[in-house]
Design a protein around this motif. Structure first.
Motif, PDB file in Angstrom:
ATOM      1  N   GLN A   5      -9.897   9.473 -36.189  1.00 58.40           N
ATOM      2  CA  GLN A   5      -9.420  10.432 -34.814  1.00 58.40           C
ATOM      3  C   GLN A   5     -10.721  10.382 -33.958  1.00 58.40           C
ATOM      4  O   GLN A   5     -10.188  10.480 -32.221  1.00 58.40           O
ATOM      5  N   TYR A   6     -11.933  10.714 -34.129  1.00 55.35           N
ATOM      6  CA  TYR A   6     -12.712  10.542 -33.448  1.00 55.35           C
ATOM      7  C   TYR A   6     -12.948   9.223 -32.320  1.00 55.35           C
ATOM      8  O   TYR A   6     -13.031   9.072 -31.024  1.00 55.35           O
ATOM      9  N   MET A   7     -13.000   8.339 -33.136  1.00 53.03           N
ATOM     10  CA  MET A   7     -12.135   6.915 -32.162  1.00 53.03           C
ATOM     11  C   MET A   7     -11.548   6.590 -31.478  1.00 53.03           C
ATOM     12  O   MET A   7     -11.702   5.894 -30.230  1.00 53.03           O
ATOM     13  N   SER A  16     -17.314  12.127 -25.511  1.00 52.46           N
ATOM     14  CA  SER A  16     -18.172  13.361 -26.831  1.00 52.46           C
ATOM     15  C   SER A  16     -17.838  12.853 -28.362  1.00 52.46           C
ATOM     16  O   SER A  16     -18.645  13.494 -29.185  1.00 52.46           O
ATOM     17  N   ALA A  17     -16.326  12.262 -27.562  1.00 57.62           N
ATOM     18  CA  ALA A  17     -16.173  11.914 -29.711  1.00 57.62           C
ATOM     19  C   ALA A  17     -16.942  10.861 -30.285  1.00 57.62           C
ATOM     20  O   ALA A  17     -17.636  11.102 -31.471  1.00 57.62           O
ATOM     21  N   PHE A  18     -17.998  10.143 -29.568  1.00 58.21           N
ATOM     22  CA  PHE A  18     -19.050   9.135 -30.038  1.00 58.21           C
ATOM     23  C   PHE A  18     -19.518  10.236 -30.287  1.00 58.21           C
ATOM     24  O   PHE A  18     -20.891   9.882 -31.282  1.00 58.21           O
ATOM     25  N   ASP A  19     -20.654  11.184 -29.966  1.00 55.45           N
ATOM     26  CA  ASP A  19     -21.539  12.192 -30.419  1.00 55.45           C
ATOM     27  C   ASP A  19     -21.358  12.606 -31.802  1.00 55.45           C
ATOM     28  O   ASP A  19     -22.093  12.988 -32.861  1.00 55.45           O
ATOM     29  N   SER A  20     -20.134  13.058 -32.104  1.00 52.87           N
ATOM     30  CA  SER A  20     -19.381  14.035 -32.557  1.00 52.87           C
ATOM     31  C   SER A  20     -20.046  12.716 -34.491  1.00 52.87           C
ATOM     32  O   SER A  20     -19.987  12.750 -35.353  1.00 52.87           O
ATOM     33  N   LEU A  21     -19.525  11.610 -34.357  1.00 57.73           N
ATOM     34  CA  LEU A  21     -19.686  10.569 -35.105  1.00 57.73           C
ATOM     35  C   LEU A  21     -21.242  10.578 -35.399  1.00 57.73           C
ATOM     36  O   LEU A  21     -21.656   9.831 -36.462  1.00 57.73           O
ATOM     37  N   ARG A  24     -23.131  12.711 -37.106  1.00 55.96           N
ATOM     38  CA  ARG A  24     -22.203  12.798 -38.946  1.00 55.96           C
ATOM     39  C   ARG A  24     -22.654  12.209 -39.520  1.00 55.96           C
ATOM     40  O   ARG A  24     -23.284  12.022 -40.846  1.00 55.96           O
ATOM     41  N   TYR A  25     -23.177  10.942 -38.729  1.00 53.38           N
ATOM     42  CA  TYR A  25     -23.179   9.406 -39.973  1.00 53.38           C
ATOM     43  C   TYR A  25     -24.316   8.910 -39.850  1.00 53.38           C
ATOM     44  O   TYR A  25     -25.575   8.108 -40.299  1.00 53.38           O
ATOM     45  N   HIS A  26     -25.911   9.474 -38.162  1.00 52.10           N
ATOM     46  CA  HIS A  26     -26.986   8.605 -38.342  1.00 52.10           C
ATOM     47  C   HIS A  26     -28.560   9.525 -39.195  1.00 52.10           C
ATOM     48  O   HIS A  26     -28.526   7.949 -39.799  1.00 52.10           O
ATOM     49  N   LYS A  27     -27.760  10.490 -40.195  1.00 52.63           N
ATOM     50  CA  LYS A  27     -28.976  10.497 -41.467  1.00 52.63           C
ATOM     51  C   LYS A  27     -28.591   9.114 -42.292  1.00 52.63           C
ATOM     52  O   LYS A  27     -29.178   9.049 -43.043  1.00 52.63           O
ATOM     53  N   ILE A  54     -19.869  -0.239 -32.567  1.00 53.40           N
ATOM     54  CA  ILE A  54     -19.327   0.938 -32.636  1.00 53.40           C
ATOM     55  C   ILE A  54     -18.749   1.508 -31.502  1.00 53.40           C
ATOM     56  O   ILE A  54     -17.303   1.207 -31.271  1.00 53.40           O
ATOM     57  N   TYR A  55     -19.275   1.567 -30.191  1.00 54.10           N
ATOM     58  CA  TYR A  55     -19.337   2.314 -29.054  1.00 54.10           C
ATOM     59  C   TYR A  55     -18.444   1.042 -28.659  1.00 54.10           C
ATOM     60  O   TYR A  55     -17.187   1.372 -28.090  1.00 54.10           O
TER      61      TYR A  55
END
Length: 183
Positions: A5-7, A16-21, A24-27, A54-55
């Motif tokens: 859904q963010y995608m 800002s949806a990309f920021d959420s991804l 969530r997944y950086h670490k 991804i972006y």
């Protein structure tokens, strides 16, 4: 919200949806890549390259069926590109790792057992090591690993099974060496 859904949000122009991804997944992505590359600076570059791809795909309107394995596939391919570079092969010399051990273990928990396990895992071939990291450190299912590595499901099962068998042998061998050292 689901990753897919963010995608969709990203594809419709909501950055800002990309920021959420990323949040969530950086670490977890950093941890996965660090186990493969052992170079914090290079890992940061590969993480950034992964998120950039991804972006770009999201902006083009691509929405993966399953985000997580797709993301790890991109990251794994970025690692493969990194290893193919001739300059990388010269930079990644074993002696450099031992000259600056804090670089190797900066992020890894300094417990002796964990260090021992990581060193043992690093003795496995890249195929086995990657499958085990994705399964046990990134908690991907077999089907997701197959998608990530672009290999058949049975190959994933074989790599994990053989990798665990080899890891067990390595751990037992290392344990025997350690016992002999203390005698």
């Amino acid at each position: 919200m689901l990753d897919e859904q963010y995608m969709e949000e990203l594809a419709s122009g909501n950055d800002s949806a990309f920021d959420s991804l990323v949040f969530r997944y950086h670490k977890p992505l950093f941890g996965y890549l660090y186990r493969l590359l052992h170079d914090e600076k290079q890992v940061e570059d590969v993480v950034q390259e992964t998120f950039l791809k991804i972006y770009q795909e999201g902006k083009r309107g691509f929405i993966p069926k399953q985000f997580k394995p797709w993301m790890y596939k991109i990251a794994t391919n970025c690692c493969k590109d990194y290893w193919k570079k001739a300059s990388t092969k010269r930079e990644f010399a074993t002696k450099d790792l031992y000259e600056n051990p804090s670089q190797i273990y900066h992020i890894i928990d300094h417990q002796i057992e964990r260090k021992w396990m990581m060193e043992s895992l690093n003795q496995l071939s890249l195929d086995y090591r990657t499958a085990l990291y994705l399964r046990f450190y990134q908690d991907l299912k077999y089907e997701e690993i197959a998608m990530t590595l672009d290999i058949p499901l049975n190959t994933v099962k074989t790599r994990i099974s053989r990798g665990l068998n080899q890891l067990e042998k390595i751990l037992l061998e290392n344990e025997g060496k350690e016992e002999r050292e203390y005698e």
